[in-house]
Structure formats: C-alpha cells, structure tokens
Scaffold this motif. Structure first.
Motif, PDB file in Angstrom:
ATOM      1  N   ARG A   1      10.903   0.894  -3.687  1.00  0.00           N
ATOM      2  CA  ARG A   1       9.542   0.804  -4.214  1.00  0.00           C
ATOM      3  C   ARG A   1       8.590   1.765  -3.505  1.00  0.00           C
ATOM      4  NH1 ARG A   1      10.990  -4.780  -4.990  1.00  0.00           N
ATOM      5  NH2 ARG A   1      10.265  -5.380  -2.906  1.00  0.00           N
ATOM      6  N   MET A   2       8.926   2.154  -2.275  1.00  0.00           N
ATOM      7  CA  MET A   2       8.067   3.101  -1.554  1.00  0.00           C
ATOM      8  C   MET A   2       8.331   4.548  -1.947  1.00  0.00           C
ATOM      9  SD  MET A   2       8.072   1.634   2.339  1.00  0.00           S
ATOM     10  CE  MET A   2       8.272  -0.118   2.659  1.00  0.00           C
TER      11      MET A   2
ATOM     12  N   LYS B   1      13.778   7.046  -9.601  1.00  0.00           N
ATOM     13  CA  LYS B   1      14.169   7.188  -8.207  1.00  0.00           C
ATOM     14  C   LYS B   1      15.625   7.652  -8.116  1.00  0.00           C
ATOM     15  CE  LYS B   1      10.190   5.239  -7.523  1.00  0.00           C
ATOM     16  NZ  LYS B   1      10.010   3.926  -6.899  1.00  0.00           N
ATOM     17  N   LYS B   2      15.935   8.330  -7.043  1.00  0.00           N
ATOM     18  CA  LYS B   2      17.289   8.807  -6.786  1.00  0.00           C
ATOM     19  C   LYS B   2      17.852   8.089  -5.562  1.00  0.00           C
ATOM     20  CE  LYS B   2      16.061  13.515  -8.304  1.00  0.00           C
ATOM     21  NZ  LYS B   2      14.582  13.339  -8.258  1.00  0.00           N
ATOM     22  N   LEU B   3      19.122   7.707  -5.651  1.00  0.00           N
ATOM     23  CA  LEU B   3      19.819   7.064  -4.545  1.00  0.00           C
ATOM     24  C   LEU B   3      20.964   7.973  -4.135  1.00  0.00           C
ATOM     25  CD1 LEU B   3      20.046   4.439  -2.831  1.00  0.00           C
ATOM     26  CD2 LEU B   3      21.664   3.616  -4.549  1.00  0.00           C
ATOM     27  N   THR B   4      20.975   8.383  -2.877  1.00  0.00           N
ATOM     28  CA  THR B   4      21.998   9.314  -2.423  1.00  0.00           C
ATOM     29  C   THR B   4      22.463   8.914  -1.036  1.00  0.00           C
ATOM     30  OG1 THR B   4      22.491  11.674  -2.144  1.00  0.00           O
ATOM     31  CG2 THR B   4      20.326  10.924  -1.409  1.00  0.00           C
ATOM     32  N   SER B   5      23.352   9.709  -0.468  1.00  0.00           N
ATOM     33  CA  SER B   5      23.864   9.423   0.861  1.00  0.00           C
ATOM     34  C   SER B   5      24.317  10.720   1.515  1.00  0.00           C
ATOM     35  CB  SER B   5      25.022   8.422   0.789  1.00  0.00           C
ATOM     36  OG  SER B   5      25.414   8.021   2.087  1.00  0.00           O
ATOM     37  N   SER B   6      24.658  10.614   2.784  1.00  0.00           N
ATOM     38  CA  SER B   6      25.168  11.746   3.546  1.00  0.00           C
ATOM     39  C   SER B   6      25.935  11.188   4.727  1.00  0.00           C
ATOM     40  CB  SER B   6      24.014  12.633   4.027  1.00  0.00           C
ATOM     41  OG  SER B   6      24.467  13.609   4.948  1.00  0.00           O
ATOM     42  N   GLY B   7      27.007  11.867   5.104  1.00  0.00           N
ATOM     43  CA  GLY B   7      27.766  11.432   6.262  1.00  0.00           C
ATOM     44  C   GLY B   7      27.955  12.547   7.273  1.00  0.00           C
TER      45      GLY B   7
ATOM     46  N   ARG C   1       0.824  -1.217   0.000  1.00  0.00           N
ATOM     47  CA  ARG C   1       0.000   0.000   0.000  1.00  0.00           C
ATOM     48  C   ARG C   1       0.856   1.265   0.000  1.00  0.00           C
ATOM     49  NH1 ARG C   1      -3.337  -2.856   3.792  1.00  0.00           N
ATOM     50  NH2 ARG C   1      -2.403  -1.677   5.517  1.00  0.00           N
ATOM     51  N   ALA C   2       2.102   1.135   0.448  1.00  0.00           N
ATOM     52  CA  ALA C   2       2.981   2.308   0.524  1.00  0.00           C
ATOM     53  C   ALA C   2       3.778   2.525  -0.750  1.00  0.00           C
ATOM     54  CB  ALA C   2       3.937   2.159   1.706  1.00  0.00           C
ATOM     55  N   ARG C   3       3.529   1.756  -1.789  1.00  0.00           N
ATOM     56  CA  ARG C   3       4.286   1.905  -3.024  1.00  0.00           C
ATOM     57  C   ARG C   3       4.129   3.325  -3.584  1.00  0.00           C
ATOM     58  NH1 ARG C   3       5.559  -2.514  -7.497  1.00  0.00           N
ATOM     59  NH2 ARG C   3       6.686  -1.189  -8.956  1.00  0.00           N
ATOM     60  N   GLY C   4       5.264   3.969  -3.901  1.00  0.00           N
ATOM     61  CA  GLY C   4       5.241   5.307  -4.488  1.00  0.00           C
ATOM     62  C   GLY C   4       4.757   6.398  -3.564  1.00  0.00           C
ATOM     63  N   ARG C   5       4.859   6.190  -2.258  1.00  0.00           N
ATOM     64  CA  ARG C   5       4.221   7.121  -1.312  1.00  0.00           C
ATOM     65  C   ARG C   5       5.118   8.270  -0.861  1.00  0.00           C
ATOM     66  NH1 ARG C   5       1.829   4.979   4.474  1.00  0.00           N
ATOM     67  NH2 ARG C   5       1.489   6.998   5.498  1.00  0.00           N
ATOM     68  N   PHE C   6       6.449   8.074  -0.774  1.00  0.00           N
ATOM     69  CA  PHE C   6       7.298   9.026  -0.055  1.00  0.00           C
ATOM     70  C   PHE C   6       8.211   9.828  -0.980  1.00  0.00           C
ATOM     71  CE2 PHE C   6       6.570   5.417   2.881  1.00  0.00           C
ATOM     72  CZ  PHE C   6       5.771   6.083   3.802  1.00  0.00           C
TER      73      PHE C   6
END
Length: 350
Positions: free
Chosen positions: A255-256, A284-290, A232-237
């Motif tokens: 997927r969310m 979708k974007k994949l990122t990071s932070s430190g 149900r949370a697919r594409g939600r955030f």
C-alpha cells in the motif's frame, strides 16, 4: 588436490567444526585466493538450518582475499592482487543471460560459491569460511584501492542483492525509496540508495533506529506499528526494499508503493502470501533479488569506491563463528558480522 582448513556445519547446527577441505588443482583460468575476510549472511543461517536439505556444508559467499597463485591462461590477475568473490563462481557462459552479464540467471543454473555443483568435475562447492578458495578468474573482481577488505566483503552478497533492484528500478535523484528492516541488507540499501541521490526512508517497527537511519543517509523514518504514519505513507515510494528475514504481511508495504511502484522481497527466500488486489490497486510490481551478475557486481564495486561506501561490520576471529551465527539469529549485530580467517593459520586449539 590442494587442501585448506575451514568451518563445516553438519546436521543443522551452528556449532561448526574445523575441518580439512580439498580444493581442486588450478585449471588454466583459475585463481587461488587466500581468504582474508568472509561475511556472515542470513542465508548462511537458512542453509545451515536445512533450507535446501543439505547435511554438511562450508558456508560463506561474500569474501575478500589475496591472490596466491594463477593458472597459465590468467592475464587479468597477478599474485598479490586484492580480490573479492561473491555468490556465483561459474555459469555456462553462452546462454542469453550470461551474454548480457546476468550470470546469476544462467539458464543452465549458476554455480554457487557453496552447495553448488562444479561444471567440470561434478564436485560440491565449499564456501568462504575457509582459508583458501579456488575460483575461475572471470568470477573474481579486483578490490578497488581505498575499500577496506573486511568492510567490503559484505558488498559481494548483501550489497549486490540491494544494488540490482535499485538499478532495475532506475533509482536516482528525485526517487523515493523505502527500506524495511535495518540489518545487514537494509543498512547497505540505505547507503546505496542515498548514494544514487534518492530520498530514503527507513521503515521500522519502533522509532529506536531513527538515529542510526539518519547517520546512514536516510532523510526520514516511519514506524510501521503506527497506523497514522502508515496511512499517510500510502502511495509514497517508488521502490521498497524489503530486507526483513522472516515471514510477514506484505499488504502494508504494497500500500505504500506508488503508482507503478515496486516492492522487492530480499530478506526471506521462502513462501510468502500476497493479496493480489494490493498489486492491482496502483499497478504495483512484486519482485525479488538474491545476488547479481558480473556486470552489475563490477559496477557496484566501482560505485562504492567512488562514494566511499562499505558495510558497517563487526569483525570476529573465525573460531567465534558460532557466536556470530547465533547472535545473527537473534538480530544482535550492527550490521554485518565478518570473519577474520587468519586464525586458521594457527594449529587447532591454539
């Protein structure tokens, strides 16, 4: 040289030894800071365990304290000022990243609070599990009135680590943010996202943390082990802050994410497998932070002062550092351990 006392790890053990540490004599733009409180970060555990191959180090890169001396060129700080110091203590100051206030991405490499290499004399930096730290004035921050010293210390790593992706994603009223993992990073992610006006959902393996999540500012919780809830949370955030400190499957989280949504990996700095089709389906974007640079760190402290946001902490005397590290490794903390370094003023064994 100046000398102080701190806690050093050797050979990958959490049984840290109390040792004497040398600090440099003050340069013209330096502050001497009495370290009052230092947060215990999961990355301290990673480093102690040999993440970067180090054998001996004094951890600690999120601390608050009091200025005890200033260099002759320092004008922005005075003896007695409350200050906060984070994960970066120097940079080249002239590259493009430094010029825009992103010293954490310095092209010459930022100098980290521990395990870094001093740009002037080439010595290795030793961190905030100690009673004194010497730092360039540009990398110290005035601690705003009203922020408790102990509870503010984790803002300097955990806080800025979640703040940068929140700001980069433009999170504000109407945004939908999910936080995976409700630990030291995650609980601040909830508080800060809610403070920015976002609708926040906590993703957890079990429903046990639902009450805590709501108290922190989340409007919903989602049990990731429940297939119906995750479907149900697919594409939600719009943004998912992934603060889980161990390897895990990224596909359910991706997927969310909404169309053009972002998954920010914050808790596990090692290799992770990713299924590229999960990025393709929805751009979708994949990122990071430190950590963060000076501009965002100062902004974060001002925001937290204005919204009364600090970490939920358990404060221990620094002599119990092994207990803090071992319990952190088991996930037995709500939500951040902070060491009180004042016991280092006492003789060893007292």
């Amino acid at each position: 040289m100046r000398t102080t006392t701190g806690w050093m790890s050797t050979e990958g053990t959490t049984a840290l030894r109390r040792v004497r540490i040398e600090r440099r004599d003050l340069r013209d733009d330096d502050l001497a800071v009495r370290v009052d409180y230092c947060g215990v970060c999961h990355s301290d555990l990673h480093r102690i365990g040999g993440l970067l191959g180090e054998n001996a180090l004094v951890p600690g890169h999120e601390f608050t304290g009091t200025v005890t001396a200033v260099g002759v060129a320092v004008t922005a700080f005075s003896v007695g000022d409350r200050v906060a110091v984070g994960t970066v203590v120097d940079s080249c100051g002239i590259c493009e990243m430094c010029r825009i206030g992103q010293e954490n991405f310095c092209y010459e490499g930022p100098v980290t609070t521990y395990g870094g290499t001093d740009r002037v004399d080439g010595t290795r930096t030793q961190g905030g599990y100690s009673r004194e730290y010497v730092v360039r004035d540009q990398f110290a921050y005035h601690l705003p009135d009203g922020l408790d010293q102990a509870a503010a210390a984790p803002l300097m790593c955990a806080g800025i680590t979640v703040w940068e992706p929140l700001r980069a994603a433009g999170i504000g009223p109407g945004s939908r943010v999910a936080v995976a993992g409700l630990g030291g990073l995650g609980h601040l992610g909830v508080k800060l996202a809610a403070g920015l006006g976002a609708e926040v959902t906590v993703l957890s393996r079990t429903p046990a943390k639902a009450d805590d999540a709501h108290k922190l500012g989340a409007v919903d919780t989602l049990t990731t082990g429940d297939d119906q809830q995750t479907r149900r949370a697919r594409g939600r955030f719009d943004l998912i802050l992934d603060t889980i400190p161990a390897a895990h499957d990224l596909s359910p989280l991706l997927r969310m994410a909404a169309l053009d949504g972002t998954l920010a990996l914050l808790g596990y700095p090692l290799e992770q497998a990713v299924r590229i089709l999960d990025l393709v389906q929805g751009r979708k974007k994949l990122t990071s932070s430190g950590t963060g640079g000076r501009r965002h760190t100062a902004e974060l402290l001002d925001f937290c002062a204005g919204h009364a946001i600090t970490a939920d902490v358990e404060v221990l005397p620094s002599a119990r550092v092994q207990e803090a590290l071992d319990r952190l490794g088991r996930g037995d903390v709500r939500y951040r351990f902070v060491l009180d370094l004042s016991d280092l003023d006492q003789p060893a064994g007292s």
